[in-house]
Design an enzyme around this catalytic site. Structure first.
Site, PDB file in Angstrom:
ATOM      1  CB  SER A  28      37.781  34.735  35.914  1.00  0.00           C
ATOM      2  OG  SER A  28      38.373  34.478  34.679  1.00  0.00           O
ATOM      3  CG  ASP A  65      33.962  50.262  33.971  1.00  0.00           C
ATOM      4  OD1 ASP A  65      33.815  50.183  35.206  1.00  0.00           O
ATOM      5  OD2 ASP A  65      35.059  50.083  33.404  1.00  0.00           O
ATOM      6  CE  LYS A 121      42.327  34.115  36.421  1.00  0.00           C
ATOM      7  NZ  LYS A 121      42.264  34.114  34.935  1.00  0.00           N
TER       8      LYS A 121
END
Length: 533
Positions: free
Chosen positions: A299, A310, A324
């Site tokens: 999460s 990224d 999740k």
């Protein structure tokens, strides 16, 4: 054997992920283009009609509230694994964990032989102010006798907790002396930061166990101290962090990312795309950064890790995260219960959806970690990425994956030492925890000779055949466990665990991790990578 270890810890991993992950997006209603809609009460729905008929006409007495809860849970089971119903009886504890605080007296306790023992007293808490000590045994709380009458832990919590400023009188046994204390209840923090310290020259370490309302504040306090100590490199440990409040992870990501970089965006059929970007100069935008994750990282942990990966800001080490990527929003219901409903998905800056598939049903979803073991994903680096995950490329050309968790840049296999059935028995019977507490209380003066966890790590010895080990071996025999016949790897595992738990008794979680990290394979790998960068 690894499978046995996984089965032992899997329920805990799922409870952490479910409790933490279901809060992703909570406290952000004002920022989401969605509002609660209340249905007209003029016309009853079919479910309510059935419940009314059962209540009025059924042959036997029945609790319709229980039936209603079951009906709601069955309905939600056809949606996704993280849309859940929270009964009113559970909501307070759930919200306390999210808020990062509760009202009480500030002790950790356990029940041994039908007696409530004080394991530790929180520094600065009402219990410390009143004079409670580790090793004290509760006889009475208020007018309620709690020794020798099968009082369980939930009852103890109800008796000890209460409104801030209210008082509770307790009767304790300290050694052979009976003592009475009046404790004024206060606000007790539930810390989300387990440890923050200099783990090596110019290198800091921070471990977060969740993302609650106080996480960003705790993180910044720890970072300020590390900056004062000359931190240039940082290990951020998110292993086992089941998530929590999205905004807290966004705020922390902002401290690592420069400019106006996208951190995460959310979107759903009824929720327009919402972007969250870096907006200020961060406290650690330039230093070397490593993030540690494992199958229990979920999460909000994946939001933070995904953003840093990224943008090539951090090297991610460990094992593939839980997967999740659904955002929940809370709707409080009339009877005091609540509905956490999935309203959107979150996406990393590259557009990765981290949510693993759940199209085969919730049971299959819950068994996915077992599947990872059988497929070798917890042991072998080649099996660690999501088989169906879509590949993406970072600005520097690094290959990353979506579709089922964050795949680390550097894989570290599950530590398979100390996983025999005998070691499992030490955990299931709580032999280790019971021994650590009793030995610590009996030798507390010796433990207090150590000034800090670093001194303790260097100076406290639990070698096989030594005094502490022999005492533990004798203690384990009471639980019918013979530890002196264990393999050498298991023995070393238990020695490390005992030492870390003793440090926890003395310095709470920070002591545990500072001692445990000295031989933690993933932390050791992180330090190696930082030295090579």
């Amino acid at each position: 054997m690894v499978n046995n270890k996984l089965k032992l810890w899997l329920p805990l991993i799922f409870s952490i992920v479910m409790i933490g992950g279901m809060f992703l997006g909570y406290k952000m209603k004002e920022k989401m283009p969605v509002t609660a809609r209340f249905f007209s009460a003029e016309r009853k729905g079919t479910v309510q009609e059935v419940l009314d008929l059962i209540s009025k006409r059924y042959v036997d007495p029945i609790q319709t509230d229980t039936l209603a809860d079951a009906a709601i849970e069955e309905m939600l089971s056809h949606l996704d694994p993280h849309s859940i119903f929270i009964p009113s009886s559970d909501l307070q504890q759930v919200n306390e964990d999210l808020a990062g605080k509760f009202e009480g007296i500030g002790i950790e306790f356990n029940i041994f032989n039908d007696t409530i023992h004080v394991l530790s007293v929180l520094k600065g808490s009402p219990s410390e102010d009143a004079g409670l000590h580790p090793g004290d045994k509760f006889l009475k709380i208020g007018d309620s006798t709690v020794a020798g009458n099968n009082t369980d832990s939930d009852e103890v919590k109800q008796l000890l907790r209460g409104l801030h400023g209210s008082k509770v009188q307790v009767t304790l046994l300290r050694g052979r002396e009976i003592k009475q204390f009046t404790i004024t209840r206060g606000i007790i923090p539930l810390y989300s930061l387990d440890a923050g310290y200099m783990i090596a020259p110019a290198t800091g370490y921070i471990r977060l166990n969740k993302f609650s309302e106080t996480t960003y504040e705790e993180f910044m306090e720890a970072m300020q101290k590390l900056k004062e100590n000359g931190v240039e490199k940082l290990i951020l440990d998110l292993r086992g962090n089941g998530g929590g409040i999205l905004q807290e992870s966004v705020e922390i990501a902002d401290e690592f990312l420069d400019g106006n970089k996208l951190i995460v965006y959310t979107q759903g059929d009824h929720v327009k795309k919402q972007e969250f970007r870096a907006r200020r100069e961060g406290i650690f935008e330039k230093g070397k950064l490593i993030v540690l994750i494992d199958e229990g990282s979920a999460s909000a942990s994946e939001v933070l890790t995904g953003a840093l990966q990224d943008w090539d800001r951090a090297e991610v080490i460990g094992r593939r995260s839980f997967g999740k990527g659904l955002v929940q929003e809370q709707y409080n219901l009339n009877d005091g219960s609540a509905l956490r409903l999935t309203i959107a998905r979150y996406y990393t800056p590259l557009g990765r959806s981290i949510q693993k598939p759940y199209d085969k049903g919730i049971e299959s979803y819950n068994e996915e970690l077992y599947d990872r073991y059988h497929n070798g994903a917890l042991i072998n680096a080649d099996s660690n990425k999501m088989a169906t995950g879509e590949p993406y490329h970072t600005p520097k050309g690094k290959l990353v994956y979506g579709g089922g968790g964050i795949t680390p840049d550097v894989f570290v296999a599950m530590d398979t030492t100390g996983i025999s059935n005998k070691v499992a028995q030490l955990y299931t019977k709580n032999t280790i925890g019971n021994f650590v507490y009793r030995y610590y209380v009996d030798h507390i003066d010796h433990f207090k000779l150590f000034a800090n966890p670093a001194d303790f790590e260097k100076g406290f010895d639990i070698r096989h055949g030594g005094q502490v080990w022999n005492a533990f071996a004798a203690f384990a025999l009471h639980d019918s466990i013979k530890i002196n016949t264990m393999p050498a790897a298991d023995t070393q595992f238990i020695i490390r665990r005992l030492k870390s738990l003793f440090a926890r008794q003395q310095w709470r979680n920070e002591g545990f991790y500072e001692v445990n990290n000295a031989k933690d394979p993933m932390v050791i790998k992180a330090l190696e990578e930082l030295n090579e960068q």
